[in-house]
Every structure is written in C-alpha cells, then in structure tokens.
Write a protein that holds these residues in place. Structure first.
Motif, short mmCIF file in Angstrom:
data_model
loop_
_atom_site.label_atom_id
_atom_site.label_comp_id
_atom_site.label_asym_id
_atom_site.label_seq_id
_atom_site.Cartn_x
_atom_site.Cartn_y
_atom_site.Cartn_z
N GLU A 36 0.87 -1.17 0.00
CA GLU A 36 0.00 0.00 0.00
C GLU A 36 0.91 1.22 0.00
OE1 GLU A 36 -3.80 1.84 2.41
OE2 GLU A 36 -2.79 0.07 3.18
N SER A 37 0.95 1.92 -1.13
CA SER A 37 1.83 3.07 -1.29
C SER A 37 1.01 4.34 -1.41
CB SER A 37 2.71 2.90 -2.54
OG SER A 37 1.94 3.10 -3.70
N ILE A 38 1.69 5.48 -1.55
CA ILE A 38 0.96 6.74 -1.71
C ILE A 38 0.22 6.78 -3.05
CG2 ILE A 38 2.38 8.07 -0.11
CD1 ILE A 38 3.95 9.14 -2.45
N GLU A 39 0.59 5.92 -4.00
CA GLU A 39 -0.12 5.82 -5.28
C GLU A 39 -1.26 4.81 -5.22
OE1 GLU A 39 3.42 5.46 -5.43
OE2 GLU A 39 3.69 7.58 -5.87
N VAL A 42 0.13 -1.34 -5.02
CA VAL A 42 1.02 -1.67 -6.13
C VAL A 42 1.57 -3.07 -5.92
CG1 VAL A 42 1.61 0.69 -6.78
CG2 VAL A 42 2.93 -0.45 -5.03
N THR A 43 1.92 -3.74 -7.02
CA THR A 43 2.39 -5.12 -6.98
C THR A 43 3.83 -5.21 -7.41
OG1 THR A 43 0.14 -5.90 -7.46
CG2 THR A 43 1.93 -7.45 -7.84
N TYR A 59 7.45 1.89 -1.12
CA TYR A 59 7.34 1.78 -2.57
C TYR A 59 8.18 0.61 -3.05
CZ TYR A 59 11.69 4.56 -2.42
OH TYR A 59 12.95 5.02 -2.15
N ILE A 60 8.00 0.26 -4.31
CA ILE A 60 8.68 -0.88 -4.91
C ILE A 60 9.70 -0.37 -5.91
CG2 ILE A 60 8.36 -2.90 -6.39
CD1 ILE A 60 5.51 -3.09 -5.20
N CYS A 61 10.85 -1.04 -5.96
CA CYS A 61 11.87 -0.73 -6.95
C CYS A 61 12.22 -2.02 -7.69
CB CYS A 61 13.10 -0.14 -6.28
SG CYS A 61 14.38 0.39 -7.45
#
Length: 74
Positions: A36-39, A42-43, A59-61
């Motif tokens: 659960e990100s600010i966007e 995301v997966t 976030y994911i990198c």
C-alpha cells in the motif's frame, strides 16, 4: 500550458543536479508481493525491492533499476 513530448528534448537552459545521498531502508523480496503506497496498492515481482523512504512511505523498486541506482551500505 507548455507540453513536453516523450521523444523530444526541449531547448531550455537545463541545470545539472545530483541526487542527495540519503540512506533509506530496503529489502529484496523473493516472491510476488503487494504494498500500500501513496499511489495506492502496487504489486512487486519476485526479486523486486521493498523500499521505505525518508518520510516512512513504502514503494517498490525493480531489481534491475535498484542495481543501477543504489549501493547497499553497512
């Protein structure tokens, strides 16, 4: 309103900037995962990195991008 196109560099007086070396928390995850990100939700893929930024944001990198842009510090 100005419009900047993907394949054309605008003729502007660009300055150079260097990203500040700010340590963040990160861990490589070995299975698909969601964050659960600010966007929003995301997966990430197996091998991607879970990152925690300077304000606690998650976030994911992508693994390939991680290795081009980060160095692990002890």
């Amino acid at each position: 309103m100005k419009k900047f196109l993907l394949d054309k560099t605008p003729k502007l007086d660009f300055k150079k900037a260097l990203k500040k070396p700010i340590p963040i928390k990160c861990i490589q995850i070995d299975e698909p995962f969601q964050v659960e990100s600010i966007e929003g939700l995301v997966t990430g893929k197996a091998g991607d990195w879970l990152m925690i930024g300077i304000n606690g944001e998650k976030y994911i990198c992508d693994n390939a991008i991680f290795h081009k842009t980060y160095d692990i510090i002890d």
